[in-house]
Write an enzyme that holds these catalytic residues in place. Structure first.
Site, PDB file in Angstrom:
ATOM      1  CG  HIS A 155      13.125  14.493 -22.287  1.00  0.00           C
ATOM      2  ND1 HIS A 155      13.934  15.599 -22.361  1.00  0.00           N
ATOM      3  CD2 HIS A 155      13.327  13.980 -21.054  1.00  0.00           C
ATOM      4  CE1 HIS A 155      14.607  15.733 -21.230  1.00  0.00           C
ATOM      5  NE2 HIS A 155      14.258  14.757 -20.421  1.00  0.00           N
ATOM      6  CG  ASP A 363      10.092  16.446 -32.153  1.00  0.00           C
ATOM      7  OD1 ASP A 363      10.489  15.793 -31.168  1.00  0.00           O
ATOM      8  OD2 ASP A 363      10.837  16.799 -33.100  1.00  0.00           O
TER       9      ASP A 363
END
Ligand code: ADQ
Length: 461
Positions: A155, A363
């Site tokens: 992720h 991110d």
């Protein structure tokens, strides 16, 4: 259809209305096929107990959970996962805190997960493991004779080889990763970083279809950008609570715009420079004063790690300083909320905000960027201002893309967003909405499962 076994550090509460798109999407898929979700139960015990997983049936899904010891929690969770891998995979070598015991704990807990999982597996299962806490889990499972297909989805970002090489035992880590049959990343940049590492450090060959050849075996490594459940977010955004409606009308009467930021309180999210950029907007464009405010919602996380205590203090000081400098008796420039807001309220707040300000320093994807777009109305959409270092920027070209280290660049783009003509806003919104609908949570799940079950390598460009 084969049974799906999902493994992640924590098991989402499948009955909670607050569960996000990912948990809901995975849970739907688990419910349809029948399956197991295994993870840590969140409990820490003083003493060792070789865990038999605790099984709880919720409809067609079995939740299998194990406890950790206090030592596991400190070495595996706070230590190797969140003080080594998390900062390092986000390119923050300066924040890495390494101890040998952290790596020992990380290996020990992955072995514990493997033991527990072996006791619930059936021969026909497909296994899908999530995130950086469990990088060596396939290797542990293989050592115990597991023959099922095993997939992995990361992720968070995967760093370039020069940064990865700063992790102690990085070669072991990547070799363990290659024990999976499918390795999924959020972006092509992350995928490219793994490919460079395996070519340069492990001498592996890349096949023309992107598979990694290691001796006789082939591993699929692909890009599977995660998405959201767009319709459920649209629905929530269209039903604001009375409180949100009153607040929105008050701002409309006063002719005030709102910029919104929503994040876990994490040093990767670029929060201090985001606040500085807002202050710079008020400096560069004095006419904006009293006509715009920033609402920043930041949920506390991992407060036992020192770097998180520091970032919290910094933000509180910064928001106080900006308000002290610019506030008037009837205008507070920064509303800083240290807490969690329910998802339906969040959706309505996104819709009521003229700018979504998403500026992580790094991110994996950033679902807030997609949620902000999903929440906008086509008649009068807001503008997304997005960091070029969010994985989402690889897909969301029609946002205003900014450098999160450049405060002036962010301030200029905030001004551009706040003054953008309706037609341009609608054009950008249309394109962004189409993309997040195409690449939604279901698409992510189906394309990963197609790779895992059928060996399909259709990668998203
Ligand atoms: P996170 O780092 O947690 O996830 P993100 O993708 O933004 O980051 O997801 C956070 C989720 O929590 C969103 O659904 C958001 O709405 C919600 N949330 C965040 N702050 C909140 C708040 N203050 N109040 C209420 N809800 C809040 C990791 C990676 C990301 C990747 C996701 C999914 O770091 O890069 O996108 O996993 O793969």
């Amino acid at each position: 259809m084969k049974r799906l076994v999902v493994v992640s550090n924590r098991v989402a509460d499948l009955r909670s209305a607050q569960a996000g798109g990912l948990a809901v999407g995975l849970a739907d898929s688990l419910r349809q096929r029948g399956g197991v979700w295994m993870g840590w139960d969140g409990q820490t015990l003083k003493y060792e107990e070789e865990p038999e997983p605790r099984l709880r049936k919720v409809g067609t899904v079995t939740q299998a959970t194990i406890p950790l010891t206090e030592q596991d929690y400190s070495e595996y969770y706070l230590g190797f996962s969140n003080s080594v891998l998390w900062p390092l995979f986000h390119y923050r070598l300066d924040l890495v805190e390494y101890k040998t015991t952290f790596l020992d704990g990380y290996r020990r807990v992955n072995a514990k997960f493997a033991n527990a999982l072996m006791s619930v597996l059936k021969p026909d299962d497909v296994i899908w493991i999530h995130d950086y806490h469990l990088l060596p889990l396939a290797s542990e499972l293989r050592q115990r004779g597991c023959k099922q297909r095993i997939g992995f989805f990361l992720h968070i970002p995967f760093p370039p080889p020069e940064i990865l090489a700063a992790v102690p035992r990085h070669r072991w880590l990547v070799e363990s990763l290659l024990e999976f049959d499918v390795i999924g990343f959020q972006t092509n940049t992350d995928l490219g970083n793994l490919q460079h590492y395996v070519e340069d450090h492990l001498g592996c060959r890349l096949e023309p279809d992107g598979k990694i050849a290691i001796g006789e075996r082939e591993v699929i490594a692909g890009c599977f950008p995660i998405g959201i459940d767009v319709d459920s977010f649209v629905e929530m955004a269209e039903k604001p609570s009375d409180e949100v409606q009153i607040e929105t009308q008050r701002r409309e009467i006063l002719g005030r715009q709102q910029i919104i930021g929503v994040d876990r309180l994490d040093y990767t999210k670029g929060l201090p420079d985001r606040l500085r950029a807002f202050a710079r907007l008020l400096e560069l464009y004095p006419e904006m004063r009293k006509s715009v405010a920033l609402m920043q919602i930041a949920t506390p996380t991992r407060e036992e790690v020192e770097a998180y205590v520091e970032i919290r203090k910094e933000l509180e000081a910064l928001s106080g300083a900006i308000n002290g400098r610019f506030a008037d008796f009837n205008w507070t420039p920064v509303r800083y909320i240290h807490g969690t807001v329910p998802r339906d309220a969040l959706a309505a707040l996104f819709r009521a905000s003229q700018v979504g300000f998403v500026t992580p320093l790094r991110d994996g994807m950033n679902l807030v960027a997609k949620e902000y777009v999903a929440a906008q109305s086509m008649e009068n959409p807001g503008v997304l201002v997005l960091s070029k270092f969010a994985g989402a920027a690889e897909e969301m070209h029609e946002a205003l893309i900014v450098n999160p280290y450049d405060v002036d660049d962010m301030a200029r783009n905030l001004c551009r967003a706040l003054t953008m003509p309706l037609e341009e806003r609608q054009e950008r919104q249309r394109a962004l909405m189409q993309r997040i609908r195409e690449h939604d949570a279901a698409y992510w799940l189906n394309s990963f499962m197609a790779a895992l079950e059928n060996g399909e390598t259709n990668r998203v460009a």
